[in-house]
Scaffold this motif. Structure first.
Motif, mmCIF file in Angstrom:
data_model
loop_
_atom_site.group_PDB
_atom_site.id
_atom_site.type_symbol
_atom_site.label_atom_id
_atom_site.label_comp_id
_atom_site.label_asym_id
_atom_site.label_seq_id
_atom_site.Cartn_x
_atom_site.Cartn_y
_atom_site.Cartn_z
ATOM 1 N N LYS A 238 0.834 -1.199 0.000
ATOM 2 C CA LYS A 238 0.000 0.000 0.000
ATOM 3 C C LYS A 238 0.870 1.251 0.000
ATOM 4 O O LYS A 238 1.778 1.378 0.819
ATOM 5 N N LEU A 239 0.593 2.150 -0.917
ATOM 6 C CA LEU A 239 1.345 3.392 -1.018
ATOM 7 C C LEU A 239 0.645 4.479 -0.203
ATOM 8 O O LEU A 239 -0.551 4.733 -0.382
ATOM 9 N N VAL A 240 1.387 5.100 0.680
ATOM 10 C CA VAL A 240 0.881 6.235 1.446
ATOM 11 C C VAL A 240 1.581 7.476 0.919
ATOM 12 O O VAL A 240 2.804 7.610 1.022
ATOM 13 N N GLU A 241 0.821 8.369 0.323
ATOM 14 C CA GLU A 241 1.387 9.566 -0.291
ATOM 15 C C GLU A 241 1.732 10.612 0.764
ATOM 16 O O GLU A 241 0.972 10.846 1.693
ATOM 17 N N GLU A 248 6.165 18.973 -6.509
ATOM 18 C CA GLU A 248 7.067 18.128 -5.728
ATOM 19 C C GLU A 248 6.543 16.698 -5.660
ATOM 20 O O GLU A 248 7.323 15.736 -5.697
ATOM 21 N N ALA A 249 5.235 16.550 -5.567
ATOM 22 C CA ALA A 249 4.649 15.215 -5.535
ATOM 23 C C ALA A 249 4.919 14.463 -6.843
ATOM 24 O O ALA A 249 5.258 13.272 -6.836
ATOM 25 N N GLU A 250 4.816 15.171 -7.962
ATOM 26 C CA GLU A 250 5.084 14.549 -9.258
ATOM 27 C C GLU A 250 6.562 14.190 -9.381
ATOM 28 O O GLU A 250 6.907 13.129 -9.913
ATOM 29 N N ARG A 251 7.422 15.059 -8.895
ATOM 30 C CA ARG A 251 8.870 14.785 -8.941
ATOM 31 C C ARG A 251 9.204 13.559 -8.090
ATOM 32 O O ARG A 251 9.982 12.688 -8.511
ATOM 33 N N LEU A 252 8.621 13.468 -6.904
ATOM 34 C CA LEU A 252 8.876 12.314 -6.037
ATOM 35 C C LEU A 252 8.375 11.031 -6.692
ATOM 36 O O LEU A 252 9.043 9.983 -6.614
ATOM 37 N N LYS A 253 7.234 11.106 -7.356
ATOM 38 C CA LYS A 253 6.708 9.939 -8.049
ATOM 39 C C LYS A 253 7.666 9.472 -9.136
ATOM 40 O O LYS A 253 7.904 8.262 -9.301
ATOM 41 N N GLU A 284 0.043 -3.936 3.809
ATOM 42 C CA GLU A 284 0.797 -3.030 4.673
ATOM 43 C C GLU A 284 1.438 -1.916 3.851
ATOM 44 O O GLU A 284 1.725 -2.077 2.666
ATOM 45 N N SER A 285 1.689 -0.798 4.524
ATOM 46 C CA SER A 285 2.400 0.318 3.910
ATOM 47 C C SER A 285 3.882 0.219 4.217
ATOM 48 O O SER A 285 4.325 -0.641 4.999
ATOM 49 N N HIS A 286 4.637 1.133 3.651
ATOM 50 C CA HIS A 286 6.082 1.177 3.871
ATOM 51 C C HIS A 286 6.413 1.279 5.359
ATOM 52 O O HIS A 286 7.344 0.634 5.841
ATOM 53 N N GLY A 287 5.640 2.058 6.077
ATOM 54 C CA GLY A 287 5.890 2.225 7.504
ATOM 55 C C GLY A 287 5.318 1.115 8.360
ATOM 56 O O GLY A 287 5.976 0.610 9.272
ATOM 57 N N SER A 288 4.088 0.698 8.061
ATOM 58 C CA SER A 288 3.437 -0.289 8.932
ATOM 59 C C SER A 288 4.057 -1.676 8.818
ATOM 60 O O SER A 288 3.886 -2.513 9.715
#
Length: 307
Positions: A238-241, A248-253, A284-288
């Protein structure tokens, strides 16, 4: 250089700066048998930077060849997670594991800026994502200094304190730490026998890790890896934005595009002699996924493949 050592603590983790689970009242006899944590600070010879090392000593006597040891990056956060998994009355064989957390002299669970420096290669600005606060300067390029610190200072410091089986060392890292775990396997694979890369940031530096991977594949194509070498790669589903301005969001993507741990695991399946496992935490997400990956690292270190 060893700077100071703290008093040995029962595994309550109040000094870790992270919230621990509720602790039940136990008898004095039970307390005597609890696994214990000590922490000490080391100053890196090459950089002069300070680190905090967390060392969990088993209660039971060492096996004939010495204790197996699991080194956890981001130790301020991951050691409490690991000890929650092991518990006060660990089943065999988990009670024999020495747990070493490599962390920082801070109160919180993560030193985000320090880990950027320690776990990455030199990275051009165009490949560096925006900082979380939008203002901090992200420094990179310290992974070889950090690897030298682990090899020449942390490992010897642990092995002077406890009898360690040098053929049963495990390295665990998550995110950039997972990227670092792969880097160590690819370039210094003899330093540990078992590697765990949890949601490794393959995308970092324009997927620069794939160059080290290609050299590793070429080097091991015929001779394979050292006997007993094992690698567990795990990913999240699961991706959590992050809340960012649209540009910046597009650049990170764009930065995060490309291969993930799944593709890397498929490629490494061709390496002769490598005990390889892959697990995807779809829900799960990256953190969870982090505490779940820590739990899997313990099982994998003892030869058990995650479900």
């Amino acid at each position: 250089m060893l700077r100071f050592a703290t008093t040995v603590l029962l595994v309550a983790f109040s000094g870790f700066g992270v919230q621990a689970a509720p602790v039940e009242i136990v008898t004095a006899e039970a307390v005597k048998e609890a696994r214990k944590v000590e922490s000490f600070d080391l100053r890196a010879d090459r950089t002069g930077l300070d680190y905090r090392v967390f060392l969990v000593r088993p209660v039971e006597p060492p096996p004939p060849g010495g204790y197996p040891v699991i080194y956890l990056l981001d130790g301020n956060a991951t050691v409490p997670m690991m000890e929650t998994v092991i518990g006060p009355n660990p089943p065999d064989p988990y009670g024999s594991a020495v747990i070493v957390g490599i962390g920082y002299p801070i109160d919180g669970p993560f030193d985000v800026l320090r880990r950027y420096r320690d776990l990455t290669p030199p990275t051009p600005p165009e490949f560096i994502p925006p900082s979380r606060d939008g203002a901090s300067v992200i420094e990179t390029g310290g992974r070889d200094d950090f690897l030298a610190f682990v090899e020449t200072q942390v490992i010897p410091a642990v092995e002077t304190r406890l009898p360690i089986d040098r053929q049963r060392r495990t390295l665990f890292g998550h995110s950039l730490g997972g990227l670092f775990s792969l880097y160590v396997l690819y370039t210094r694979g003899d330093l540990f026998q078992t590697y765990v890369a949890a949601d490794p940031a393959i995308w970092w530096n324009g997927q620069g890790i794939l160059k080290e991977q290609a050299a590793f594949l070429d080097r091991t194509a015929r001779a394979g890896v050292a006997p007993g070498t094992a690698l567990l790669i795990e990913t999240s589903g699961k991706l959590v934005e992050r809340p960012l301005p649209p540009t910046e969001a597009e650049r990170l993507k764009r930065l995060r595009a490309g291969q993930t741990g799944r593709e890397v695991a498929a490629t490494l399946a061709t390496v002769p002699g490598l005990r390889l496992a892959f697990h995807d935490f779809v829900e799960e997400s990256h953190g969870s996924m982090l505490p779940l990956a820590v739990a899997d690292a313990l099982r994998f270190a003892f030869g058990r493949t995650p479900d």
